[in-house]
Scaffold this motif. Structure first.
Motif, short mmCIF file in Angstrom:
data_model
loop_
_atom_site.label_atom_id
_atom_site.label_comp_id
_atom_site.label_asym_id
_atom_site.label_seq_id
_atom_site.Cartn_x
_atom_site.Cartn_y
_atom_site.Cartn_z
N GLN A 26 87.63 43.61 50.22
CA GLN A 26 87.15 44.89 50.60
C GLN A 26 87.08 45.54 52.32
O GLN A 26 86.10 44.23 52.78
N ILE A 27 86.92 46.35 52.74
CA ILE A 27 86.77 46.62 54.16
C ILE A 27 85.20 47.31 54.22
O ILE A 27 85.27 47.98 53.99
N LEU A 28 85.11 46.09 55.56
CA LEU A 28 83.50 46.88 56.03
C LEU A 28 84.27 46.81 58.11
O LEU A 28 83.78 46.59 58.50
N GLY A 29 83.71 47.82 58.26
CA GLY A 29 84.12 48.91 59.45
C GLY A 29 85.56 48.74 59.73
O GLY A 29 85.57 49.69 58.90
N LYS A 30 85.96 47.65 60.72
CA LYS A 30 87.65 47.70 60.36
C LYS A 30 87.88 46.09 60.09
O LYS A 30 89.12 45.90 60.16
N GLN A 31 87.05 45.67 59.60
CA GLN A 31 87.46 44.07 59.25
C GLN A 31 87.02 44.29 57.40
O GLN A 31 85.95 44.23 56.70
N SER A 32 87.78 42.91 56.66
CA SER A 32 87.60 42.46 55.54
C SER A 32 86.03 41.35 55.67
O SER A 32 85.43 41.38 56.58
N LEU A 33 85.43 41.52 53.97
CA LEU A 33 84.37 41.05 54.30
C LEU A 33 84.46 39.59 54.42
O LEU A 33 83.12 39.12 55.65
N ILE A 34 85.39 39.72 54.43
CA ILE A 34 85.88 37.49 54.17
C ILE A 34 86.08 37.06 55.95
O ILE A 34 85.64 36.07 56.08
N GLU A 35 86.91 38.24 56.31
CA GLU A 35 86.75 38.06 58.36
C GLU A 35 85.13 38.25 58.78
O GLU A 35 84.88 37.55 59.78
N HIS A 36 84.27 38.77 57.83
CA HIS A 36 83.17 39.02 58.62
C HIS A 36 82.63 37.32 59.22
O HIS A 36 81.80 37.15 59.53
N ILE A 37 82.63 37.21 57.50
CA ILE A 37 82.06 35.53 57.03
C ILE A 37 82.70 34.49 57.66
O ILE A 37 81.96 33.91 57.95
N ILE A 38 84.43 34.50 58.14
CA ILE A 38 84.31 33.61 58.91
C ILE A 38 84.14 33.31 60.57
O ILE A 38 83.13 32.57 60.84
N ASN A 39 83.84 34.75 60.63
CA ASN A 39 83.29 34.68 61.98
C ASN A 39 82.21 34.95 62.00
O ASN A 39 81.55 33.83 63.51
N ARG A 40 81.15 34.36 61.69
CA ARG A 40 79.74 33.96 61.61
C ARG A 40 79.49 32.47 61.28
O ARG A 40 78.85 32.09 62.23
N LEU A 41 80.83 32.24 60.21
CA LEU A 41 80.83 30.78 60.18
C LEU A 41 81.10 30.26 61.89
O LEU A 41 80.98 28.73 61.75
N PRO A 97 78.50 33.04 49.93
CA PRO A 97 78.93 33.92 49.38
C PRO A 97 79.90 34.59 49.90
O PRO A 97 79.73 34.64 51.11
N CYS A 98 81.27 35.48 50.06
CA CYS A 98 81.62 36.46 50.73
C CYS A 98 81.26 37.96 51.00
O CYS A 98 82.21 38.22 51.22
N ASP A 99 80.26 38.44 50.15
CA ASP A 99 79.58 39.56 50.26
C ASP A 99 78.75 39.87 51.17
O ASP A 99 77.94 40.74 50.68
N THR A 100 78.42 39.20 51.83
CA THR A 100 76.94 38.88 52.95
C THR A 100 77.39 38.61 54.14
O THR A 100 76.81 37.48 54.76
N PRO A 101 77.44 39.46 54.64
CA PRO A 101 78.45 39.65 56.22
C PRO A 101 77.70 39.69 57.04
O PRO A 101 77.80 39.07 58.16
N PHE A 102 75.86 39.40 57.13
CA PHE A 102 75.33 39.40 58.60
C PHE A 102 74.22 38.87 58.31
O PHE A 102 72.99 38.40 59.15
N PHE A 103 74.49 36.63 57.33
CA PHE A 103 73.40 36.02 57.52
C PHE A 103 73.44 34.83 58.76
O PHE A 103 73.77 36.00 59.82
N PRO A 104 72.12 34.92 59.15
CA PRO A 104 71.73 34.16 60.61
C PRO A 104 72.76 33.00 61.26
O PRO A 104 73.40 32.59 60.23
#
Length: 192
Positions: A26-41, A97-104
């Protein structure tokens, strides 16, 4: 003591509250949630895999190995964790998890420090409000205990961690937050 660590993004759930839509895609902003997670990891760890029980071809497009639960019927995050522990060649796995894109951004460092300093096999995140056990660093040494726990019919993640000496590691709001997205409305309301 040097330990090897890999990461697994848990995206294997049914997403009932999201109308059955695959949360990670699912999209949040311009990216999927998984992309947000990958970018933080990625700044924290390079060896990343994705646990997904559907849409595996879509998840594979992100360039990481994808695997499904070995146990049938969407048995929850512990099922994905068990499969990951059985497949890994690492000593520990960092789960998110794949649904929490702002983790530390210091998630791995703090959990790893706790594991080393306290000589524990599980460290999991918490904040001022509550515990977040899906964000954890877990030792592969726990795979047999986890297999037996699931075989007994248990699915409670935090209980498993506490029964096996898990410790909570506190994160501040300034470090990041553990807000997750459970519905499509949650995603629509959030501006980033």
């Amino acid at each position: 003591m040097t330990i090897t660590i890999s990461a697994v993004i848990l995206a294997g759930g049914k997403a009932r509250r999201m109308g059955g839509q695959d949360k990670g895609l699912q999209i949040l902003g311009k990216q999927s949630l998984i992309e947000h997670i990958i970018n933080r990891l990625q700044p924290q760890i390079h060896q990343i895999s994705i646990n997904a029980n559907r849409n595996q071809t879509e998840y594979a497009k992100f360039g990481f190995p994808v695997f499904s639960d070995e146990l049938p019927d969407f048995q929850g995050p512990l099922s994905g964790m068990l499969t990951a522990l059985e497949k890994t060649k690492s000593d520990f796995i960092l789960f998110t998890p794949c649904d929490t894109p702002f983790f530390p951004m210091n998630l791995l460092d703090k959990l790893k420090s706790a594991v080393k300093n306290d000589r524990t096999l599980i460290a999991y995140a918490c904040d001022e409000e509550r515990e977040h056990p899906v964000f954890c660093l877990m030792s592969v040494q726990l795979k047999e205990k986890l297999r037996h726990y699931l075989a007994s019919g248990e699915r409670r993640l935090l209980q498993f961690m506490k029964e096996n000496g898990g410790i909570s590691v506190k994160f501040t709001q300034e470090e990041g937050n553990f807000e997750n997205f459970n519905t499509l409305d949650d995603l629509k309301k959030t501006v980033i």
